[in-house]
Design an enzyme around this catalytic site. Structure first.
Site, PDB file in Angstrom:
ATOM      1  N   ASP A 134      46.119 108.078 113.258  1.00  0.00           N
ATOM      2  CA  ASP A 134      45.808 107.437 113.822  1.00  0.00           C
ATOM      3  C   ASP A 134      44.830 107.536 114.702  1.00  0.00           C
ATOM      4  OD1 ASP A 134      47.089 104.661 114.865  1.00  0.00           O
ATOM      5  OD2 ASP A 134      49.015 105.461 114.198  1.00  0.00           O
ATOM      6  N   ASP A 165      45.210 101.721 115.252  1.00  0.00           N
ATOM      7  CA  ASP A 165      45.837 100.431 117.031  1.00  0.00           C
ATOM      8  C   ASP A 165      44.870  99.675 117.561  1.00  0.00           C
ATOM      9  OD1 ASP A 165      48.423 101.275 117.879  1.00  0.00           O
ATOM     10  OD2 ASP A 165      47.591 101.449 119.803  1.00  0.00           O
ATOM     11  N   GLU A 202      45.117  97.545 112.668  1.00  0.00           N
ATOM     12  CA  GLU A 202      46.332  96.808 112.857  1.00  0.00           C
ATOM     13  C   GLU A 202      45.696  96.216 114.295  1.00  0.00           C
ATOM     14  OE1 GLU A 202      50.193  97.847 116.168  1.00  0.00           O
ATOM     15  OE2 GLU A 202      48.526  98.740 116.504  1.00  0.00           O
ATOM     16  N   HIS A 212      57.138 102.097 113.317  1.00  0.00           N
ATOM     17  CA  HIS A 212      57.513 102.695 114.441  1.00  0.00           C
ATOM     18  C   HIS A 212      57.673 102.476 115.168  1.00  0.00           C
ATOM     19  CE1 HIS A 212      52.954 102.500 115.069  1.00  0.00           C
ATOM     20  NE2 HIS A 212      53.528 102.808 116.458  1.00  0.00           N
ATOM     21  N   ASP A 213      56.768 100.737 115.541  1.00  0.00           N
ATOM     22  CA  ASP A 213      57.395 100.034 116.193  1.00  0.00           C
ATOM     23  C   ASP A 213      57.911  98.559 116.456  1.00  0.00           C
ATOM     24  OD1 ASP A 213      55.965 100.812 118.380  1.00  0.00           O
ATOM     25  OD2 ASP A 213      53.681  99.595 117.314  1.00  0.00           O
TER      26      ASP A 213
END
Length: 566
Positions: free
Chosen positions: A100, A208, A267, A339-340
């Protein structure tokens, strides 16, 4: 076409949120040695890539997405040697590691920001976005913030620094100041860090909120939206003015000469199909695929906490638009969970009577689209939302900030809690359910967030050897993508766009055609497609003993038919 396609088009990515995956040292927090000990689970599943959520050194204000040292592992997760061992373990099993990359912002404890904050004349002052109060106003006055921008985590996007009397920008937590990508020194430092990780054996990056790195240097206020309201200023930073330039420069500086071996995933909240086509056009050399959010906002009203029932026709329209928009050029990531996001079997499925069937039906429909599918840890065993009793059970900063702001505003606490149970990010962060032991096999200690009590029934050990389990179905889904080129490389045609029960589409490559049917409801249905499909071979189904006959579908039944055209 398929022979020249990049390797990642036929790959499946598995996301690990390390804090909640496996704890090897018993301190209640997942770690890298825990991940290493569970790699055979991923190998058994058949996935190709492990996407590892952040394990860098961090104060844990936003569970690792606030980084204080990009080139070290946080002691909570282990050491650099542990990460090297994980890379070696993955490569030995034929898998790759996707790190990430969080470079829109750092932690306020990162040495770069500490130096930037030390003085208005610091050499690193311009590494972040610093601005004085609005003209004619004193620091700290109501409305003195440089712009009206709002943080994604509630409140203003500006934080006053008492020492200097200036404000710094933070689109997320106040402890996550935004880097100033207009400064070439910032970009060079990020590129050097990325090369360091690739040289260490990492196989690429999931970037991210990467489409937020370019801000309009004027930092304008929001603008009227034509309906008597003002925007939040996001037009100045979502896919900002230099975003394509910055990503092309990153490719040149980091990936030039390494093409083909690595994977870059952007993302991009708020990205449009048209922008995504540019970002993922191979000729432009920006990113390999986008991670977009349109479909996970379809069950939300004015905010993510305003929960609405999902209309299947809306989901088809969204997915169909992305499939068509990237058909000739570009590539999309396929996901319903991460995860979100809350657990999809609770969100869009039926986590009661039809839990196994709805989890596998949703997965089948998703994985058979054109794009690269992602499996979020626990999704492969139908992990569900947790029954949080009160706000005291929550850990996520976004949820806690929303609770405080909403209750202070006078909202009914029970209604606020209901929306947090439905949409809160902690649902995705309860510990991975490995077995039926007291802490689900996650830890020998006290977990940092409580284990879902349903782990006694829903766990990896219970499903590992059951050929009819959710886990077994995921194995078959992954294998089908690897074995049948039409899944990865075929074209896509949406069918029945107005049907509120049945999701149907075809995939075709050469003379091979697949029909994918998913009854995404708890009632029987009949697929109104070409009747000649009724006799085609079924290569994958989620009803062990067979569901409906012909084109009839049992509740939450999914099937994949295959035929060769004459």
């Amino acid at each position: 076409m398929s022979g020249d396609a990049p390797w990642w088009r036929s790959a499946v990515v598995y996301q690990v949120y390390p804090r909640s995956f496996a704890d090897a040292d018993g301190d209640g927090v997942g770690d890298l040695r825990g991940v290493l000990q569970r790699l055979d689970h991923l190998a058994d599943l058949g996935v190709d890539v492990l996407w590892l959520s952040p394990v860098y050194r961090t104060p844990q204000d936003d569970n690792g997405y606030d980084i204080s040292d990009y080139q070290d592992v946080d002691p909570a997760f282990g050491t650099l040697a542990d990460l090297d061992a994980l890379v070696e373990g993955l490569h030995a099993r034929g898998m790759r590691l996707l790190m990430d990359l969080v470079v829109n912002h750092t932690s306020d404890e990162h040495p770069w920001f500490v130096e930037s904050r030390s003085s208005p004349v610091s050499p690193k002052r311009d590494w972040y976005w610093w601005r004085p109060p609005r003209e004619g106003m004193a620091p700290g006055d109501p409305g003195a913030e440089p712009t009206d921008w709002r943080s994604f985590f509630s409140g203003s996007a500006w934080q006053l620094d008492e020492a200097s009397g200036e404000y710094y920008l933070h689109l997320f937590s106040r402890k996550q100041p935004d880097l100033n990508w207009e400064n070439p020194e910032v970009r060079a430092a990020v590129h050097a860090m990325m090369r360091w990780w690739l040289d260490r054996g990492v196989d690429g990056f999931r970037m991210d909120v990467i489409n937020l790195i370019s801000k309009d240097p004027a930092l304008p206020d929001g603008v009227p939206d034509g309906r008597g309201r003002w925007s939040d200023g996001s037009a100045a930073y979502v896919c900002g003015p230099r975003i394509h330039e910055f990503l092309q420069e990153m490719h040149r500086e980091v990936f030039a000469g390494r093409e083909g071996a690595f994977l870059t995933v952007g993302e991009m909240p708020g990205v449009t199909v048209e922008e995504a086509r540019l970002f993922t056009d191979p000729a432009r050399r920006e990113v390999d695929m986008v991670f977009q959010f349109e479909h996970v906002g379809l069950d939300q009203g004015a905010s993510k906490w305003d929960v609405r029932p999902l209309r299947l026709t809306d989901l088809k329209a969204s997915f169909g638009r992305w499939q068509a928009g990237l058909a000739a050029t570009g590539w999309n990531s396929l996901y319903t969970s991460n995860h979100d996001q809350p657990r999809v079997v609770s969100r869009w499925g039926d986590d009661g009577r039809w839990r196994r069937e709805s989890a596998t039906a949703i997965a089948t429909v998703l994985h058979l689209h054109r794009g690269t599918p992602y499996v979020y840890q626990g999704e492969e065993i139908a992990m569900a939302n947790a029954p949080f009793a009160s706000v005291d059970d929550l850990r996520d900063i976004e949820s806690l900030n929303h609770w405080r702001e909403a209750v202070e505003h006078g909202d009914d606490p029970e209604r606020v809690m209901a929306s947090l149970r439905a949409m809160g990010r902690d649902n995705a962060r309860t510990p991975m359910q490995w077995d039926a032991s007291p802490q689900a096999g996650f830890t020998a200690g006290e977990p940092w967030i409580a284990v879902n009590p349903d782990h006694a029934e829903w766990n990896v050990a219970a499903q590992r050897d059951d050929p009819h389990s959710v886990l077994a179905h995921y194995r078959r889904l992954v294998a089908l993508r690897h074995e049948d080129p039409v899944v990865a490389h075929g074209d896509f045609t949406m069918l029945l766009p107005h049907d509120e029960q049945v999701y149907a589409f075809t995939r075709r490559l050469g003379d091979v055609e697949l029909l994918v049917l998913g009854n995404l409801s708890g009632e029987p249905a009949v697929a109104g497609v070409d009747a000649s499909w009724a006799g085609a071979d079924v290569v994958l189904g989620n009803y062990p003993a067979g569901g409906g006959q012909g084109l009839a579908l049992a509740p939450w039944e999914a099937r994949v038919h295959r035929r060769t055209l004459g």
